[in-house]
Design a protein around this motif. Structure first.
Motif, PDB file in Angstrom:
ATOM      1  N   PHE A   1      55.304-110.243 -65.293  1.00 25.36           N
ATOM      2  CA  PHE A   1      53.533-111.163 -64.485  1.00 25.36           C
ATOM      3  C   PHE A   1      54.040-112.415 -65.834  1.00 25.36           C
ATOM      4  N   VAL A   2      54.006-113.440 -64.855  1.00 26.06           N
ATOM      5  CA  VAL A   2      53.860-115.115 -65.078  1.00 26.06           C
ATOM      6  C   VAL A   2      53.129-116.153 -64.914  1.00 26.06           C
ATOM      7  N   ARG A   3      52.824-116.645 -66.616  1.00 25.81           N
ATOM      8  CA  ARG A   3      52.182-118.034 -65.659  1.00 25.81           C
ATOM      9  C   ARG A   3      52.661-119.156 -65.081  1.00 25.81           C
ATOM     10  N   HIS A   4      52.289-119.941 -64.448  1.00 22.72           N
ATOM     11  CA  HIS A   4      53.012-120.923 -64.102  1.00 22.72           C
ATOM     12  C   HIS A   4      52.154-122.015 -64.585  1.00 22.72           C
ATOM     13  N   PRO A   5      53.390-123.601 -64.720  1.00 24.85           N
ATOM     14  CA  PRO A   5      53.419-124.539 -65.002  1.00 24.85           C
ATOM     15  C   PRO A   5      51.992-125.568 -64.900  1.00 24.85           C
ATOM     16  N   PHE A   6      51.989-125.278 -63.283  1.00 23.95           N
ATOM     17  CA  PHE A   6      51.326-126.398 -62.576  1.00 23.95           C
ATOM     18  C   PHE A   6      49.467-126.847 -63.180  1.00 23.95           C
TER      19      PHE A   6
END
Length: 413
Positions: free
Chosen positions: A330-335
């Protein structure tokens, strides 16, 4: 077919249930134009990346063509298969695990196990507590049945582990069960034996059930998932399992429920209505092979753990892992200021990377809900590391880094 109308009213349950999310991701993927150099790379649905062992493939083919598989079996499955699974559970949970064939019912997949369990526990208007982000089929099942899913918020700073105390505050006279998934879908968070024990104690204190979907239990390499089966577990604990991932056969749909025979008596009534009986060929093929397939499962688990480690190493630095385990990261995107729904769509359509956004695993905040323990639901994406090989992991992460420039959105520094 536009303009065609039905001459009758649909059920409120089905109208109030979200559409299955997976087809949406594949609609995005269909808009991508793959090339030999830039193929479509799919990390969306949790699908085994390898076939089952050849010996199981052969046995399944033989069983499917055998006249012995053409008739019905009992609604809760073949007796020999239930015994084989009870013996296997003593290998997984410890030789002192108190599990018998009478504690087991086989189902047409684990989703069938869940909905049959809920239909036996709850009525319309009752409540089931689900950690958020939740497995969307669980939320869909409850809504379809008119049972209220009560969100138990989990937080990135806690590794998306559910809080027993926060759960305690959600229990009402209408609460019938707490439903967990570990290793979790979608976050990958793996709950410790002590955390699971705390939840079963909470359930017992409040005379409700603890339902745990352990579809991904065989991908835990640190020991037994828990020790509940070694105690007086039948009063409050209900275990669900899927053969799809461990044995790499999701298309053959076999799941299981382990619970008190008193509950299974009622669940069999539901299963007789829903499935008549679980598929026989897979049961007949797997029963004699079950003890021999443990090395294959272990090798698969080791390979998936190595792929998790690779994904963590090659993931671009601005993409942050909140939790990972089982099949998922589960990954937090950087945008900044961009929703995961928008990011996942563009990743699929423009760069050929298919993922699932966190929007598929939670509900929108209810105005005035008063829940202050809310995580930023717009910034997270689920990646399934199980259905790609190492080279595809590297290519996917390279495309994620490419997205930071080609999407022309502000990124975290």
């Amino acid at each position: 077919m536009s303009g065609v109308r039905l001459g009758f009213r649909l059920s409120r349950g089905v109208l109030g249930t979200i559409s299955p999310p997976i087809p949406t991701a594949y609609q995005w993927a269909a808009l991508y134009s793959p090339t030999a150099a830039q193929p479509l790379l799919d990390m969306s649905q949790g699908v085994p990346g390898t076939p089952p062992p050849k010996v199981l493939q052969t046995a399944l083919g033989d069983a499917a063509s055998s006249p012995a598989s053409f008739g019905y079996c009992p609604a809760d499955g073949e007796p020999l298969m239930r015994k084989a699974l009870a013996d296997e559970m003593k290998v997984i949970y410890g030789s002192d695990a108190d599990v018998t064939p009478e504690d087991i019912a086989l189902t047409t997949g684990c989703n069938m196990a869940f909905i049959a369990t809920i239909m036996s526990l709850a009525d319309a208007g009752d409540e089931i507590i689900l950690p958020v982000p939740w497995y969307f089929n669980h939320q869909m099942d409850l809504t379809l049945l008119g049972v209220t899913p009560v969100p138990l918020q989990t937080l990135p700073e806690d590794g998306f582990m559910p809080s027993v105390e926060r759960c305690r505050a959600l229990i009402t006279p209408r609460t019938k069960a707490i439903a967990l998934v570990t290793p979790n879908n979608p976050t990958g968070a793996t709950y410790s034996p002590s955390l699971i024990a705390s939840f079963v104690n909470l359930a017992a204190e409040n005379n409700i059930a603890l339902v745990i979907d352990e579809t991904y239990r065989d991908f835990i390499l640190t020991g037994a998932p828990h020790s509940l089966f070694s105690g007086a577990w039948r009063s409050n604990f209900i275990h669900l399992f899927s053969f799809s991932k461990s044995y790499c056969l999701p298309g053959h749909r076999l799941g299981a429920i382990a619970a008190s025979p008193l509950l299974l008596k009622q669940i069999r009534t539901v299963l007789d209505c829903l499935q008549i009986c679980p598929p026989r060929p897979f049961q007949l093929a797997l029963t004699p092979l079950l003890p021999t397939l443990r090395p294959f499962i272990r090798e698969t688990a080791v390979a998936i753990q190595a792929r998790h480690e690779l994904f963590r190493r090659v993931l671009p630095s601005r993409w942050k892992i909140g939790a990972q385990g089982g099949y998922f990261a589960f990954v937090r995107h950087p945008f900044r200021g961009i929703t995961s729904l928008e990011v996942s769509k563009r990743l699929a359509v423009e760069l050929g990377v298919v993922t699932l956004p966190s929007a598929f695993f939670c509900e929108e905040e209810r105005e005035g809900s008063g829940d202050t323990a809310v995580w930023d639901k717009t910034r997270w994406i689920r990646f399934s590391v199980a259905n790609v090989d190492d080279e595809k992991v590297k290519k996917i992460c390279a495309r994620l880094e490419e997205a930071e420039s080609v999407f022309e959105w502000d990124v975290d520094t």
